[in-house]
Design an enzyme around this catalytic site. Structure first.
Site, short mmCIF file in Angstrom:
data_model
loop_
_atom_site.label_atom_id
_atom_site.label_comp_id
_atom_site.label_asym_id
_atom_site.label_seq_id
_atom_site.Cartn_x
_atom_site.Cartn_y
_atom_site.Cartn_z
N GLU A 44 21.92 -30.65 1.15
CA GLU A 44 21.33 -29.67 2.08
C GLU A 44 21.22 -28.32 1.40
OE1 GLU A 44 24.09 -29.89 5.34
OE2 GLU A 44 25.69 -28.97 4.19
N LYS A 70 21.80 -24.50 0.34
CA LYS A 70 22.92 -23.56 0.39
C LYS A 70 22.37 -22.28 0.99
CE LYS A 70 26.86 -21.84 -2.13
NZ LYS A 70 26.90 -20.47 -1.59
N ASP A 100 22.00 -18.60 2.47
CA ASP A 100 22.50 -17.33 1.95
C ASP A 100 22.86 -16.39 3.09
OD1 ASP A 100 23.30 -15.75 -0.06
OD2 ASP A 100 21.30 -15.25 -0.81
N TYR A 104 27.32 -26.82 9.48
CA TYR A 104 27.36 -27.83 8.42
C TYR A 104 28.69 -28.57 8.29
CZ TYR A 104 28.84 -23.54 5.99
OH TYR A 104 29.44 -22.37 5.66
N LYS A 158 23.42 -24.15 -7.91
CA LYS A 158 22.74 -22.88 -7.65
C LYS A 158 21.38 -22.79 -8.33
CE LYS A 158 25.05 -19.54 -6.45
NZ LYS A 158 26.11 -18.82 -5.84
N CYS A 204 -7.30 11.06 -16.48
CA CYS A 204 -7.03 9.76 -17.10
C CYS A 204 -6.07 9.96 -18.28
CB CYS A 204 -8.34 9.16 -17.59
SG CYS A 204 -8.10 7.70 -18.64
N CYS A 263 -8.50 9.17 -21.58
CA CYS A 263 -9.68 9.95 -21.99
C CYS A 263 -9.74 11.31 -21.30
CB CYS A 263 -10.95 9.16 -21.70
SG CYS A 263 -11.35 9.07 -19.95
N CYS A 267 -10.39 6.01 -13.22
CA CYS A 267 -10.83 6.96 -14.23
C CYS A 267 -12.35 6.98 -14.16
CB CYS A 267 -10.36 6.48 -15.61
SG CYS A 267 -11.34 7.11 -16.97
N CYS A 322 -14.52 6.11 -21.87
CA CYS A 322 -13.06 6.04 -21.91
C CYS A 322 -12.65 4.90 -22.82
CB CYS A 322 -12.49 5.82 -20.51
SG CYS A 322 -10.71 5.51 -20.50
S1 IVH Z 1 30.20 -26.22 2.91
C1 IVH Z 1 34.38 -27.33 2.42
N1 IVH Z 1 27.58 -26.12 3.14
O1 IVH Z 1 28.74 -21.30 0.70
C2 IVH Z 1 32.95 -26.92 2.42
N2 IVH Z 1 28.76 -24.14 2.62
O2 IVH Z 1 30.31 -21.04 -1.70
C3 IVH Z 1 32.75 -25.48 2.52
N3 IVH Z 1 27.34 -22.17 2.40
O3 IVH Z 1 31.70 -20.27 2.29
C4 IVH Z 1 31.41 -25.00 2.75
N4 IVH Z 1 25.43 -23.18 2.84
O4 IVH Z 1 29.44 -19.64 3.37
C5 IVH Z 1 28.71 -25.44 2.88
N5 IVH Z 1 25.27 -26.14 3.42
C6 IVH Z 1 26.40 -25.48 3.16
C7 IVH Z 1 26.40 -24.10 2.90
C8 IVH Z 1 27.61 -23.47 2.61
C9 IVH Z 1 26.01 -22.02 2.55
C10 IVH Z 1 28.26 -21.09 2.00
C11 IVH Z 1 29.47 -20.95 2.89
C12 IVH Z 1 30.64 -21.13 1.97
C13 IVH Z 1 30.04 -20.78 0.65
C14 IVH Z 1 30.82 -21.41 -0.48
#
Ligand code: IVH
Length: 674
Positions: A114, A116, A118, A225, A314, A408, A411, A426, A432
């Site tokens: 899934e 990550k 932000d 999650y 990442k 310019c 020129c 210009c 130019c």
């Molecule tokens: S799982 C034991 N799933 O990433 C599992 N974390 O670097 C712990 N985060 O503190 C987290 N998306 O804030 C998990 N799909 C995702 C996530 C996720 C973002 C963040 C979360 C965690 C940090 C860890």
């Protein structure tokens, strides 16, 4: 009456919660915002008349009570862990090897992959289906009680659907979708207030407000999650089933999660999300893989702060901060005076960026970029890098706003910026040297007259010495003119003269493109050539029936006006005369679309090309009659794969479709251009 009110109130609460779930959980709203607001108003009015019927889980009670003075500390019964990070495929492979070894299995493991997200991690405790408490992660063991603020987030249900466990602690990420983030910053800017650096800071800042009314006004979203403490529920076998259960109880879960097989499945998901990333409504900084089987998760356990069953993979950072060393003005082929920021080199989106265009003066003013400023630079995918915003808090004292040069920089002719236009120009025209140089470079370019060996440095010297003042002068160059240039031997001079000779036999679309008529790119040049067949017919139309130009497919009034103005200028007519005298020829152009060399062939592009943008590749292919599509099928003729290709390449391989790399694409384009 109170009986009727009680029922209506209950019905309204259920309906509003249902729409919250459609909107935030399923990203699929069923009613317009105005209708939603109407439901909320009706509920408020009824509750106003019957205050005894107000309950804490009513959507009118999301924000209740006075702002608090501080956040209380909350100890997490089950610690909130963090994740180990991987930055390369190899690190992902090593992660799987370690897990398989520990589990003593040879079978490929299954994962739930899934995005990550932000934002910031939040835990929410539901007792008997009602939201009781919510807290930030803090140091993982102890966080802050942000119940009042989390209640104010519409994405978070106040009451779960029936059959939810007696105690359910869900964990997820609170984040701010990009659109909301941009709107928030625009509004802050309009009020002269400080803006947020990125959506993550905006989400964190919005959640850590002592007054929940502020949180309520911020466009926050949450995706769940995972779990903390649970009782009254037998855990399912798989992570994906766990997420499905959360969804069934009405909690928002990211729709991008997928079950994948083994490390290869993980890596494929990573590349797919890498491609989708720019199109998502929110920022992600990577993907997370979690071993699907919960029994395996238990066996793998934890090592210090991170589980051994999960890994964050990442993406290269797409945004980075750096300092503006200088702001310079460049003069282009059409005289456009463009501001360019010279930066302290910064690694972002996988490359080092040290120059970035600021596009035009309006943009400089809007962003108020100054020399010495710390700026956020963004480079997403193959998009050209840009300055996103200035960090005003880091502005050194005594800076000046950037002024548009009056003259310019090359020129010293006057620079004019017509009212209502973003671009300053210009007024020097061909007098130019910068414009001359750019016009000649363009004329000689690969997609134009294709004069091999006439690169930037050679053109610069020829223009500087005054040997070449107009593209037509190129055809009068002799060996002596060239040999006296820096780094030009007898051999290269002879080669260049031969290339000049070859370039004389060209095509009408190339010539039209080479002339450098404003707004006439490769595709428009081809459309004009196709429509008029030869140059004299186009010139005649430009002179006598300019309205005919607008009838060309893909040509609007602005382009038509530029074409008309170009051929109306005596110096341009003289240029064409001189080119003809020098022996430049082009055959009448009669190609119908079906006669084009790549007609009927479908191409699919994936990954980043080093030497051209995706748009350029697309334009070049369609100019030759090819279709460019986004999906690979049996009918695809070629897949063009650049750097970091995505799933399209895998699919092409599976369907045994020929794959071209960048060099292969160039060869194919070259072969058909003449
Ligand atoms: S799982 C034991 N799933 O990433 C599992 N974390 O670097 C712990 N985060 O503190 C987290 N998306 O804030 C998990 N799909 C995702 C996530 C996720 C973002 C963040 C979360 C965690 C940090 C860890």
């Amino acid at each position: 009456m109170s009986g009727g009110a009680r029922e209506r109130i209950a019905a309204l609460r259920t309906e509003i919660a249902h729409h919250d779930e459609r909107y935030y959980g399923l990203d699929d709203p069923q009613i317009p915002d105005a209708d939603y607001d109407q439901l909320l108003r009706e509920l408020r009015a009824l509750e106003g008349a019957h205050p005894e019927l107000i309950t804490p889980d009513s959507p009118t009670q999301r924000v209740a009570g006075a702002p608090s003075a501080a956040f209380e500390a909350v100890v997490h019964e089950v610690p909130m862990l963090s994740l180990d990070n991987a930055f390369s495929d190899e690190e992902v492979r090593a992660f799987e090897r370690r897990a398989a070894e520990r589990l003593g299995t040879d079978e490929p493991l299954e994962y739930l992959a899934e995005p990550k997200l932000d934002g910031l991690a939040v835990t929410a405790i539901y007792r008997a289906g009602l939201l009781e408490r919510a807290a930030t992660r803090g140091d993982g063991f102890k966080g802050e009680d942000v119940t009042a603020n989390v209640r104010a987030i519409r994405a978070v249900p106040l009451r779960l659907h029936a059959k939810a466990p007696a105690l359910l602690e869900v964990r997820g990420e609170v984040f701010m979708p990009l659109q909301g983030f941009e709107r928030l910053n625009r509004e802050a800017e309009a009020r002269g207030e400080k803006t947020f650096v990125n959506p993550r800071n905006a989400a964190a800042g919005s959640l850590r407000q002592l007054d929940p009314r502020i949180t309520a006004a911020r466009p926050l979203q949450m995706y769940c999650y995972g779990l903390g403490s649970v009782s009254g529920w037998d855990l399912p076998e798989r992570q994906s089933e766990l997420l499905e259960a959360l969804r069934q109880w009405g909690l928002p879960v990211c729709p991008e999660g997928r079950r994948v097989q083994g490390v290869e499945g993980c890596l494929q998901y990573y590349r797919q999300m890498g491609e989708r990333r720019a199109h998502l409504a929110y920022q992600i900084d990577g993907v997370v893989y979690k071993v699907e089987r919960l029994a395996y998760q238990t066996r793998l356990g934890f090592l210090s702060r991170a589980p051994r069953w999960a890994l964050a993979h990442k993406f290269p950072a797409e945004e980075a901060m750096t300092r503006v060393r200088a702001i310079e003005w460049q003069v282009g082929r059409t005289g456009a005076v463009t501001p360019v920021a010279r930066l302290e080199p910064v690694f972002v989106g996988g490359v080092t960026v040290s120059n970035v265009t600021l596009h035009n003066f309006d943009e400089v003013q809007r962003k108020d970029v100054r020399v010495g400023d710390t700026v956020v630079v963004r480079r997403a995918g193959d998009v050209i890098p840009e300055v996103v915003r200035v960090i005003e808090a880091r502005r050194p004292p005594h800076t000046d706003a950037v002024a548009l040069p009056q003259r310019c920089p090359v020129c010293h002719s006057e620079v004019l910026k017509p009212a209502g236009e973003a671009v300053a120009r210009c007024t020097g025209g061909f007098s130019c040297p910068a414009q001359r140089q750019e016009a000649i470079r363009h004329f000689a370019g690969r997609l134009a007259m294709d004069i091999e060996g006439l690169g930037e440095k050679v053109v610069a010297q020829l223009v500087e010495r005054g040997t070449v003042r107009s593209p037509a002068d190129l055809y009068g160059l002799g060996a002596a003119d060239l040999q006296s240039l820096e780094r030009m031997g007898e051999k290269s001079a002879a080669n260049l003269i031969a290339a000049l000779g070859r370039s004389k036999q060209t095509t009408l679309p190339r010539l039209l493109y080479a002339l450098g008529i404003r707004e006439v790119g490769e595709a428009t040049a081809l459309a004009l050539a196709r429509h008029f067949g030869d140059l004299d017919a186009l010139i005649e139309a430009a002179d006598e029936h300019p309205e005919q130009i607008e009838q060309v497919a893909e040509v609007g009034p602005v382009v038509a006006a530029h074409v008309h103005a170009f051929f109306a200028a005596p110096e341009h007519r003289a240029l064409i005369g001189r080119l003809r005298e020098a022996g430049v020829t082009w055959a009448p152009f009669a190609a119908r679309p079906a006669d084009l060399p790549l007609a009927g062939q479908t191409f699919v592009l994936t990954g980043t090309l080093a030497g051209m943008t995706r748009e350029q590749a697309q334009e070049a292919l369609s100019a030759l009659g090819a279709k460019v599509s986004g999906t690979v099928s049996k009918k695809t003729r070629y897949v063009v794969a650049g750097e970091a290709p995505g799933s399209k390449l895998t699919k092409a391989r599976a369907l045994a479709i020929p794959i071209l790399d960048e060099a292969g694409l160039r060869q194919l384009l070259e072969a058909h251009r003449r």
